[in-house]
Design a protein around this motif. Structure first.
Motif, PDB file in Angstrom:
ATOM      1  N   GLU A  80      38.124  -2.025 -60.273  1.00 64.21           N
ATOM      2  CA  GLU A  80      38.839  -3.125 -59.615  1.00 64.21           C
ATOM      3  C   GLU A  80      38.675  -4.409 -60.422  1.00 64.21           C
ATOM      4  OE1 GLU A  80      38.307  -3.683 -55.479  1.00 64.21           O
ATOM      5  OE2 GLU A  80      38.762  -1.604 -54.974  1.00 64.21           O
ATOM      6  N   SER A 117      37.458   6.735 -60.864  1.00 62.06           N
ATOM      7  CA  SER A 117      38.450   5.875 -60.218  1.00 62.06           C
ATOM      8  C   SER A 117      38.697   4.644 -61.089  1.00 62.06           C
ATOM      9  CB  SER A 117      37.970   5.452 -58.828  1.00 62.06           C
ATOM     10  OG  SER A 117      36.773   4.678 -58.930  1.00 62.06           O
ATOM     11  N   LYS A 120      33.197  13.601 -64.220  1.00 61.93           N
ATOM     12  CA  LYS A 120      34.053  12.853 -63.295  1.00 61.93           C
ATOM     13  C   LYS A 120      34.831  11.756 -64.014  1.00 61.93           C
ATOM     14  CE  LYS A 120      31.575  13.641 -58.952  1.00 61.93           C
ATOM     15  NZ  LYS A 120      30.875  12.994 -57.803  1.00 61.93           N
ATOM     16  N   LYS A 121      34.164  11.082 -64.926  1.00 61.69           N
ATOM     17  CA  LYS A 121      34.857  10.027 -65.661  1.00 61.69           C
ATOM     18  C   LYS A 121      35.893  10.631 -66.600  1.00 61.69           C
ATOM     19  CE  LYS A 121      33.920   5.442 -67.455  1.00 61.69           C
ATOM     20  NZ  LYS A 121      32.868   4.440 -67.739  1.00 61.69           N
ATOM     21  N   ARG A 143      43.515  11.746 -66.007  1.00 61.14           N
ATOM     22  CA  ARG A 143      44.566  11.306 -65.075  1.00 61.14           C
ATOM     23  C   ARG A 143      45.248  10.045 -65.596  1.00 61.14           C
ATOM     24  NH1 ARG A 143      40.686  12.579 -61.111  1.00 61.14           N
ATOM     25  NH2 ARG A 143      40.106  10.374 -60.935  1.00 61.14           N
ATOM     26  N   LEU A 159      37.805   2.255 -66.181  1.00 63.94           N
ATOM     27  CA  LEU A 159      37.372   3.272 -65.221  1.00 63.94           C
ATOM     28  C   LEU A 159      35.972   3.021 -64.686  1.00 63.94           C
ATOM     29  CD1 LEU A 159      38.622   6.421 -67.159  1.00 63.94           C
ATOM     30  CD2 LEU A 159      39.623   5.521 -65.042  1.00 63.94           C
ATOM     31  N   ASN A 160      35.764   3.412 -63.431  1.00 64.69           N
ATOM     32  CA  ASN A 160      34.419   3.479 -62.857  1.00 64.69           C
ATOM     33  C   ASN A 160      33.779   4.809 -63.257  1.00 64.69           C
ATOM     34  OD1 ASN A 160      34.496   0.979 -61.344  1.00 64.69           O
ATOM     35  ND2 ASN A 160      35.929   2.000 -59.947  1.00 64.69           N
ATOM     36  N   GLY A 192      38.927  11.310 -64.624  1.00 64.69           N
ATOM     37  CA  GLY A 192      39.658  10.074 -64.390  1.00 64.69           C
ATOM     38  C   GLY A 192      40.421   9.616 -65.617  1.00 64.69           C
ATOM     39  N   ASP A 200      32.897   7.227 -61.416  1.00 63.94           N
ATOM     40  CA  ASP A 200      33.419   8.382 -60.672  1.00 63.94           C
ATOM     41  C   ASP A 200      34.848   8.726 -61.078  1.00 63.94           C
ATOM     42  OD1 ASP A 200      34.885   6.322 -59.554  1.00 63.94           O
ATOM     43  OD2 ASP A 200      34.244   6.693 -57.487  1.00 63.94           O
ATOM     44  N   GLU A 208      47.726  -0.426 -60.519  1.00 69.19           N
ATOM     45  CA  GLU A 208      47.605   0.502 -61.646  1.00 69.19           C
ATOM     46  C   GLU A 208      48.653   0.271 -62.731  1.00 69.19           C
ATOM     47  OE1 GLU A 208      47.384   5.366 -62.346  1.00 69.19           O
ATOM     48  OE2 GLU A 208      47.472   4.521 -60.322  1.00 69.19           O
TER      49      GLU A 208
END
Length: 379
Positions: free
Chosen positions: A170, A167, A209-210, A216, A162-163, A213, A165, A179
């Motif tokens: 990459e 997301s 935020k992390k 999710r 994870l980044n 993520g 934020d 994904e």
């Protein structure tokens, strides 16, 4: 006459309870000052170990490890780059020694890590085809987990996906497979060793935020029927950040997903960090100077007290949620071996753990053990 007087007062003290010995909840008095004994009813207490401990060359570190800890994680010997340096080559020698050390000492053995964008086999960075990438991942995970089936108690299957934020990073895996690489990796690991617990592990998992993520990510795995047993919250923290509230909110949120929570890489830096530093991303490096290395010879007593209080507060929170937390693992055995001496700035002197450079217990160690013994006395 004197002996009679002493005996008389001793009887009075006993009758009024001042001299009454409470029933000990430890097997021996010495157990009250051993981490794994103090917390044995709450969660595992662990340490990440390096090559010198694995090969038993660092006798003092090995002595402390065996006395104080009941779970281990490998610092580097099970990362892809070390274990599988080329497509047709595996170096199992050090990993075999690591697992054997844990089993010989009846420890809970963790495998770290099956899939990580850093310290990976270098050829993986040039793969551009999804099917080829999937085959490489499957072959690596299957070979490694099959070898240690029944010997590794839990795997960090995917590390740091994870980044900040929330997301998805990459990474080379994401760029080539999207994904779905996450589900794929977990399912391959489950098939190769159904008995092992499977975890997702990341830093800054306390950030809102992390955390969103991560939730999710985990919920998507669960919806697809993918086995995931726990989440690892890396504890690369500081003297003031993160707030206990943010850590607590994350522990509770991950537990509500039906997962075990592990504090996987605990250390508390006492040094200033460069501006714009992001979590524990190892690619970040900065230049050294006197301002960034304020304690080259010794830690001032005032800062050592601050560190002890910080550890006490953190463990007080862990005890509050001991029904949710499965293990707490320090990233190293003592200050000398900590990676924080060389990251994010090389050749600094940091003091992030419970044992100093001579393997002597610090104020922080006594704060953590005393916290638990105090709570037992109050029961």
């Amino acid at each position: 006459m004197f002996k009679s007087v002493v005996l008389f007062f001793a009887i009075l003290l006993f009758l009024f309870g001042f001299g009454k010995i409470k029933e000990s909840k430890f097997q021996t008095e010495d157990d009250a000052a051993i981490l794994k004994k103090v917390y044995e009813k709450d969660f595992y207490i662990g340490a990440a170990i390096n090559d010198k401990i694995i090969t038993e060359k660092n006798k003092k570190a090995l002595e402390v490890l065996k006395r104080e800890f009941n779970t281990i994680s490998p610092e580097n010997v099970m990362k892809w780059e070390a274990l599988h340096p080329s497509p047709d080559t595996y170096n199992f020698d050090m990993a075999d020694k690591y697992v054997a050390l844990g089993k010989k000492n009846n420890m809970h053995v963790i495998g770290h890590t099956l899939l990580w964008h850093s310290q990976i086999g270098p050829w993986m960075n040039s793969v551009q085809d999804s099917a080829t990438m999937a085959n490489y991942i499957k072959e690596h995970i299957t070979t490694v987990t099959n070898r240690y089936s029944g010997k590794i108690d839990g795997w960090d299957v995917v590390n740091e996906a994870l980044n900040e934020d929330g997301s998805l990073r990459e990474s080379v895996f994401f760029k080539v497979m999207g994904e779905r690489y996450l589900e794929f990796a977990f399912k391959v690991a489950e098939k190769a060793d159904p008995s092992a617990e499977l975890y997702y592990n990341d830093y800054n998992m306390w950030k809102p935020k992390k955390r969103e993520g991560a939730i999710r990510l985990i919920e998507n795995l669960q919806k697809s029927g993918t086995k995931i047993n726990g989440v690892g919250m890396q504890g690369h923290w500081g003297l003031t950040e993160p707030s206990l509230e943010d850590v607590e909110n994350s522990i509770v949120a991950y537990s509500k997903l039906g997962l075990k929570v592990a504090i996987t890489e605990l250390d508390i830096t006492v040094l200033p960090n460069p501006f714009k530093l992001e979590g524990a991303e190892i690619s970040q490096n900065f230049e050294n100077n006197e301002k960034m290395n304020p304690y080259p010879d010794a830690l001032p007593d005032s800062v050592e007290v601050q560190l002890a209080n910080r550890y006490r507060d953190i463990f007080e929170l862990f005890l509050k949620h001991s029904d949710k937390i499965d293990r707490v693992t320090f990233w190293g055995v003592n200050d000398q071996s900590s990676w924080l001496n060389n990251w994010p700035i090389k050749n600094r002197t940091n003091y992030p753990l419970l044992f100093d450079r001579k393997f002597e217990a610090k104020k922080a160690y006594h704060a953590v053990t005393q916290l638990k013994t105090d709570s037992i006395k109050q029961q």
